[in-house]
Each structure stands twice: as structure tokens, then as C-alpha cells.
Design a protein around this motif. Sequence first.
Motif: not given
Length: 93
Positions: A1-26
Amino acid sequence: MPATDPKNKTLDWLDERTGWRMLRDLADHKVVPIHAGTAWLLLRRHHPVLFGIQVITGVLLLLYYRPSVAEAFDSVRFIMTRVEFGWADTLDP
């Protein structure tokens, strides 16, 4: 099982709640028009603001300036010495 990066976990958690990646892509796909930063466009946008400031300061100057030959110098001296921030200093006797 690969170790997950804490930064990516935090960004994924934030994206689930705010949808900020959609705005960044736009924002990544937006293109600024070539004329957007030209001097003429800036002048057209700032002209009403500058004109409004000139009208307001002109009206305030009408309250204190006397344009007659006998009173002009004294009215300018009064504005320079007794009027604070464009309003008469009412605290001094």
C-alpha cells in the motif's frame, strides 16, 4: 500500500468541500484580451472616478474660496491654515 502525501490529502479534502479545483481549471483556460491593458482602456475606466473627485473638491472649494480681488488672498490663506482635510476646523476658537 503506497504512502499518501499529506498535502494531497488536504487538497482533496478541501476540494470535496469547496470545489476549488473547478475554479482553478476555469481560470487556467481563461484568455485575457490583448486590449485589456492598454492606456486608453484605463483612461476610459478611470475618467468618471477622476471627474467625480474633481466635482466633489470643486463643490467643497465653493464653500470657502472668495474670488473677489479684495478677498481672494485671505480666503486662500484661510483654506491653507484653518481648514483641515477640506473641512473647517471647528475645535479651534
